[in-house]
Design a protein around this motif. Structure first.
Motif, PDB file in Angstrom:
ATOM      1  N   ALA A  15       0.659  -1.592  -0.441  1.00 31.79           N
ATOM      2  CA  ALA A  15       0.104  -0.134  -0.287  1.00 31.79           C
ATOM      3  C   ALA A  15       0.965   1.319  -0.114  1.00 31.79           C
ATOM      4  CB  ALA A  15      -1.465  -0.280   0.622  1.00 31.79           C
ATOM      5  N   VAL A  16       1.930   0.804   0.636  1.00 29.51           N
ATOM      6  CA  VAL A  16       3.088   2.767   0.598  1.00 29.51           C
ATOM      7  C   VAL A  16       4.284   2.472   0.678  1.00 29.51           C
ATOM      8  CG1 VAL A  16       3.070   4.744   2.631  1.00 29.51           C
ATOM      9  CG2 VAL A  16       0.946   3.012   2.777  1.00 29.51           C
ATOM     10  N   VAL A  17       4.726   2.515   0.538  1.00 29.47           N
ATOM     11  CA  VAL A  17       6.624   3.246   0.034  1.00 29.47           C
ATOM     12  C   VAL A  17       6.969   4.037   0.764  1.00 29.47           C
ATOM     13  CG1 VAL A  17       8.383   2.235  -1.371  1.00 29.47           C
ATOM     14  CG2 VAL A  17       6.312   1.287  -2.402  1.00 29.47           C
ATOM     15  N   THR A  21      11.304   1.250   4.148  1.00 29.45           N
ATOM     16  CA  THR A  21       9.681   0.860   4.245  1.00 29.45           C
ATOM     17  C   THR A  21       8.652   0.307   3.314  1.00 29.45           C
ATOM     18  OG1 THR A  21      10.348   1.897   6.567  1.00 29.45           O
ATOM     19  CG2 THR A  21       8.170   1.431   6.183  1.00 29.45           C
ATOM     20  N   ARG A  22       7.892  -0.965   3.614  1.00 27.31           N
ATOM     21  CA  ARG A  22       6.943  -1.413   2.860  1.00 27.31           C
ATOM     22  C   ARG A  22       5.811  -1.979   3.589  1.00 27.31           C
ATOM     23  NH1 ARG A  22      10.229  -0.723  -1.104  1.00 27.31           N
ATOM     24  NH2 ARG A  22       9.832  -0.991  -2.943  1.00 27.31           N
ATOM     25  N   ILE A  23       4.939  -0.558   2.856  1.00 26.38           N
ATOM     26  CA  ILE A  23       3.632  -2.022   4.557  1.00 26.38           C
ATOM     27  C   ILE A  23       2.641  -2.173   3.414  1.00 26.38           C
ATOM     28  CG2 ILE A  23       1.857  -0.580   5.768  1.00 26.38           C
ATOM     29  CD1 ILE A  23       4.906  -0.776   7.099  1.00 26.38           C
ATOM     30  N   SER A  24       2.094  -2.895   4.196  1.00 34.73           N
ATOM     31  CA  SER A  24       0.979  -4.097   2.972  1.00 34.73           C
ATOM     32  C   SER A  24      -0.488  -3.096   3.586  1.00 34.73           C
ATOM     33  CB  SER A  24       0.886  -5.571   3.606  1.00 34.73           C
ATOM     34  OG  SER A  24       0.563  -5.576   4.362  1.00 34.73           O
ATOM     35  N   TYR A  25      -1.379  -3.571   2.463  1.00 28.59           N
ATOM     36  CA  TYR A  25      -2.716  -3.148   3.187  1.00 28.59           C
ATOM     37  C   TYR A  25      -3.147  -3.662   3.759  1.00 28.59           C
ATOM     38  CZ  TYR A  25      -3.890  -0.049  -1.250  1.00 28.59           C
ATOM     39  OH  TYR A  25      -4.038   0.330  -2.350  1.00 28.59           O
ATOM     40  N   GLY A  26      -2.803  -4.981   4.538  1.00 28.04           N
ATOM     41  CA  GLY A  26      -3.248  -5.720   5.353  1.00 28.04           C
ATOM     42  C   GLY A  26      -2.482  -5.246   6.646  1.00 28.04           C
ATOM     43  N   ALA A 187      -6.003  -0.394 -10.088  1.00 25.50           N
ATOM     44  CA  ALA A 187      -5.358  -0.870  -8.750  1.00 25.50           C
ATOM     45  C   ALA A 187      -3.335  -0.899  -8.967  1.00 25.50           C
ATOM     46  CB  ALA A 187      -6.303  -1.971  -8.445  1.00 25.50           C
ATOM     47  N   ASP A 188      -3.751  -1.127 -10.860  1.00 29.24           N
ATOM     48  CA  ASP A 188      -2.208  -1.083 -10.819  1.00 29.24           C
ATOM     49  C   ASP A 188      -0.993  -0.023 -10.398  1.00 29.24           C
ATOM     50  OD1 ASP A 188      -2.463  -3.788 -11.783  1.00 29.24           O
ATOM     51  OD2 ASP A 188      -3.310  -3.614 -13.291  1.00 29.24           O
ATOM     52  N   THR A 189      -1.899   0.857 -10.440  1.00 27.89           N
ATOM     53  CA  THR A 189      -1.166   2.351 -10.157  1.00 27.89           C
ATOM     54  C   THR A 189       0.281   2.384  -9.562  1.00 27.89           C
ATOM     55  OG1 THR A 189      -2.739   3.528 -11.467  1.00 27.89           O
ATOM     56  CG2 THR A 189      -1.862   5.150  -9.509  1.00 27.89           C
ATOM     57  N   VAL A 190       1.013   3.614  -9.611  1.00 29.08           N
ATOM     58  CA  VAL A 190       2.335   2.870  -8.791  1.00 29.08           C
ATOM     59  C   VAL A 190       2.429   4.642  -8.490  1.00 29.08           C
ATOM     60  CG1 VAL A 190       4.303   2.791  -7.735  1.00 29.08           C
ATOM     61  CG2 VAL A 190       3.712   1.187  -8.518  1.00 29.08           C
ATOM     62  N   LEU A 209      -6.374   7.538  -3.771  1.00 28.23           N
ATOM     63  CA  LEU A 209      -5.894   6.035  -4.648  1.00 28.23           C
ATOM     64  C   LEU A 209      -5.963   4.873  -4.247  1.00 28.23           C
ATOM     65  CD1 LEU A 209      -3.224   5.633  -7.106  1.00 28.23           C
ATOM     66  CD2 LEU A 209      -1.443   5.918  -4.638  1.00 28.23           C
ATOM     67  N   LEU A 210      -5.686   5.159  -2.398  1.00 31.90           N
ATOM     68  CA  LEU A 210      -5.780   3.710  -1.451  1.00 31.90           C
ATOM     69  C   LEU A 210      -6.888   3.225  -1.688  1.00 31.90           C
ATOM     70  CD1 LEU A 210      -3.363   4.975   1.400  1.00 31.90           C
ATOM     71  CD2 LEU A 210      -2.843   3.143  -0.323  1.00 31.90           C
ATOM     72  N   ARG A 211      -7.907   3.545  -2.416  1.00 35.47           N
ATOM     73  CA  ARG A 211      -9.283   3.580  -2.373  1.00 35.47           C
ATOM     74  C   ARG A 211      -9.382   2.303  -3.876  1.00 35.47           C
ATOM     75  NH1 ARG A 211     -14.100   6.327   0.673  1.00 35.47           N
ATOM     76  NH2 ARG A 211     -13.513   7.799   1.938  1.00 35.47           N
ATOM     77  N   LEU A 212      -8.891   2.700  -4.830  1.00 26.27           N
ATOM     78  CA  LEU A 212      -8.297   2.210  -6.192  1.00 26.27           C
ATOM     79  C   LEU A 212      -7.504   1.067  -5.442  1.00 26.27           C
ATOM     80  CD1 LEU A 212      -8.646   5.177  -8.684  1.00 26.27           C
ATOM     81  CD2 LEU A 212     -10.080   3.674  -8.002  1.00 26.27           C
ATOM     82  N   GLY A 213      -6.736   0.585  -4.455  1.00 24.90           N
ATOM     83  CA  GLY A 213      -5.689  -0.796  -4.574  1.00 24.90           C
ATOM     84  C   GLY A 213      -4.994  -0.252  -4.861  1.00 24.90           C
ATOM     85  N   GLY A 214      -3.658   1.454  -5.515  1.00 28.74           N
ATOM     86  CA  GLY A 214      -3.073   1.614  -5.768  1.00 28.74           C
ATOM     87  C   GLY A 214      -1.761   1.725  -4.945  1.00 28.74           C
ATOM     88  N   THR A 215      -0.748   1.574  -5.164  1.00 24.97           N
ATOM     89  CA  THR A 215       0.668   1.679  -4.479  1.00 24.97           C
ATOM     90  C   THR A 215       0.943   3.233  -4.262  1.00 24.97           C
ATOM     91  OG1 THR A 215       1.528  -0.808  -4.495  1.00 24.97           O
ATOM     92  CG2 THR A 215       3.165   0.984  -3.928  1.00 24.97           C
ATOM     93  N   LEU A 216       0.928   3.367  -3.524  1.00 23.18           N
ATOM     94  CA  LEU A 216       1.170   5.145  -2.883  1.00 23.18           C
ATOM     95  C   LEU A 216       3.094   5.045  -2.472  1.00 23.18           C
ATOM     96  CD1 LEU A 216       0.644   8.322  -2.383  1.00 23.18           C
ATOM     97  CD2 LEU A 216      -0.097   7.420   0.103  1.00 23.18           C
ATOM     98  N   VAL A 217       3.665   5.676  -3.108  1.00 20.75           N
ATOM     99  CA  VAL A 217       5.227   6.769  -2.700  1.00 20.75           C
ATOM    100  C   VAL A 217       5.221   7.505  -2.088  1.00 20.75           C
ATOM    101  CG1 VAL A 217       7.379   6.106  -3.395  1.00 20.75           C
ATOM    102  CG2 VAL A 217       5.954   4.808  -4.572  1.00 20.75           C
TER     103      VAL A 217
END
Length: 506
Positions: A15-17, A21-26, A187-190, A209-217
């Motif tokens: 979910a977040v970079v 550090t990488r944080i998962s959606y869970g 969902a494939d967006t970074v 963006l997080l509502r769409l399931g993408g990855t936030l940097v």
């Protein structure tokens, strides 16, 4: 959609970079639930305001998500605010909880001393914040919102918030759908957001963006070289900038630079000089998307690179709203004629605790304005030509002259002060102060330094004047007010003593 739904379906997706550090959606979902539960333990309920003041990182994302998933207003606050600025916003907003981190806990506690109904809570006190095990249930799973502070030249910053409907989480999709429809996010967006999340655009784009399931940097602070490396390393597909960042990116330009995944570069927040935008399109290709909107969310325009090259200087056509150009008598103007820009078809502007400012931003027809001047051409494209107010946009951040003027005017050496923006190749505009001194003081560099140094205790760094000039006597209108428009246009020729930041900081 909502991050909790994404977490239930793909818990281990990133979910977040942030750096390494990488944080998962869970994990993000679990952290935001824990903070939401903590807010209820602090006595908050639906419709209350929860302030968030932290350094950029996954923790601030979790805190914002906590408010937005439990029927609260999230109040994002810049850690650079001075204690007096912070206390004013906390009092005006009616915040009942201020969530902070270790680095900002002392400042938060100091600001809360005179606010009896405000509780300060540090995330340091929440154990195992991002752990998936023993994750609590949502205390009240309904949609929340945000309250953000903006202003003009008429006083201190004012809050903007929309009514909360307390609908089930996942039902507030308007902005997320706009990201999908205008910018092809999914969902494939970074998505790389180089600006802090206490600003309206980075906050809203990132959380939607997080509502769409993408990855936030995210990054700790903007650095041009580091930003270019991130585009490549993280295979960023979408990014968001202000024009000042473009200037600094171009300074680091390498013709061999290649970020093949990067297909949409969004910019707003300040006028973008035509040649600067041409250079960026020449370098990155036609991937730039510009929009015009504001904290008030009363209107939105959008333009692609291909459109802009045909309509140079435009900020686009309206999306989900209508544009009205009105004259000083609130009468509609035809295509090509300049007037004040109003919007309809979306939310009507409303400023928290300020009915006078709210009324001034509405037309008799019920349209709303952010105070800009411009015109619409025959094809419906909006061109902005000026700002009705004197709000300074420096590096994409609003600075409000009245606030700076009031701070300067409390100095015993100062008789009168006028603040406005003057053009700057790097920041777009810089804060410029023209001062009329009391009789016993001389317009020397030493006097200028003392005035500016005193301001450090009252104003955030980006609000400090980068140019400070002295005038023998302020130009006045017939009613005795400072003629700021005339002063802004002619101050360089009328001020013999002008001191720039380099000299003031020596």
């Amino acid at each position: 959609m909502h991050l909790s739904i994404v977490a239930a379906e793909t818990a281990h997706k990133t979910a977040v970079v942030f750096g390494d550090t990488r944080i998962s959606y869970g994990a993000l979902d679990a952290a935001s639930r824990r903070i939401a539960v903590s807010s209820r333990h602090c006595g908050l309920s639906r419709g209350d305001v929860m302030g968030v003041m932290m350094a950029t990182g996954p923790e601030v994302v979790a805190a914002i998500a906590a408010a937005q998933r439990s029927g609260l207003y999230c109040l994002p606050l810049a850690p650079k605010l001075t204690p007096s600025e912070l206390q004013y916003i906390l009092k005006d907003s009616g915040a009942k909880l201020l969530v902070t981190d270790r680095d900002n806990e002392e400042k938060a506690s100091a600001a809360a001393v005179d606010i009896p109904d405000l509780t300060v809570s540090s995330l340091v006190g929440i154990d195992h914040l991002f752990e998936l095990e023993e994750c609590p249930n949502d205390p009240d799973p309904v949609e929340g919102g945000d309250i953000l502070y903006t202003s003009g030249t008429t006083g201190l910053p004012k809050g903007v918030r929309r009514p909360l409907g307390f609908k089930p989480i996942g039902s507030d999709l308007k902005r997320a759908e706009r990201l999908r429809n205008l910018f092809a996010m999914d969902a494939d967006t970074v998505f790389f957001s180089p600006a802090p999340l206490h600003h309206a655009a980075p906050l809203r784009f990132s959380m939607d963006l997080l509502r769409l399931g993408g990855t936030l940097v995210l990054n700790a602070h903007f650095d041009a070289k580091a930003a270019l490396r991130l585009l490549v390393r993280e295979r960023v597909t979408h990014s968001q900038w202000v024009p000042t960042m473009f200037t600094r990116l171009l300074a680091e330009r390498d013709e061999n630079f290649s970020a093949p995944s990067h297909r949409v570069a969004i910019h707003a927040g300040a006028p973008c000089p035509v040649e600067l935008k041409r250079e960026m399109i020449s370098w990155w290709g036609p991937i730039l998307h510009e929009y015009y909107s504001g904290t008030e969310s009363i209107g939105f325009t959008h333009i692609t690179s291909e459109e802009w090259l045909k309509k140079v200087g435009s900020v686009g056509r309206p999306s989900g709203c209508d544009i009205h150009i009105l004259n000083d008598e609130a009468e509609p103007l035809p295509a090509g004629q300049r007037g004040k820009v109003f919007f309809s078809g979306r939310e009507v502007v409303s400023y928290h605790n300020d009915p006078k400012k709210t009324a001034a931003a509405r037309s008799p027809q019920g349209y709303s304005t952010m105070g800009d001047l411009g015109y619409v051409d025959a094809d419906g494209y909006l061109f902005l030509t000026d700002r009705d107010a004197f709000t300074i946009i420096s590096g994409g951040v609003n600075v409000y002259p009245r606030e700076v003027e009031e701070a300067i005017s409390t100095d015993s050496r100062v008789a009168e002060a006028a603040v406005f923006g003057s053009p700057d190749n790097d920041l777009g505009e810089v804060v410029t102060a023209v001062v009329e001194l009391q009789r016993d003081y001389e317009p020397t560099l030493e006097t200028a330094k003392m005035i500016r140094e005193r301001l450090r205790a009252h104003l955030s760094p980006h609000k400090l004047p980068r140019k400070l000039a002295f005038v023998d006597q302020m130009p006045l209108t017939h009613s005795g007010k400072i003629h700021k428009a005339r002063l802004r246009n002619s101050w360089e020729s009328h001020c013999e003593h002008v001191y720039e930041r380099t000299a003031l900081d020596e």
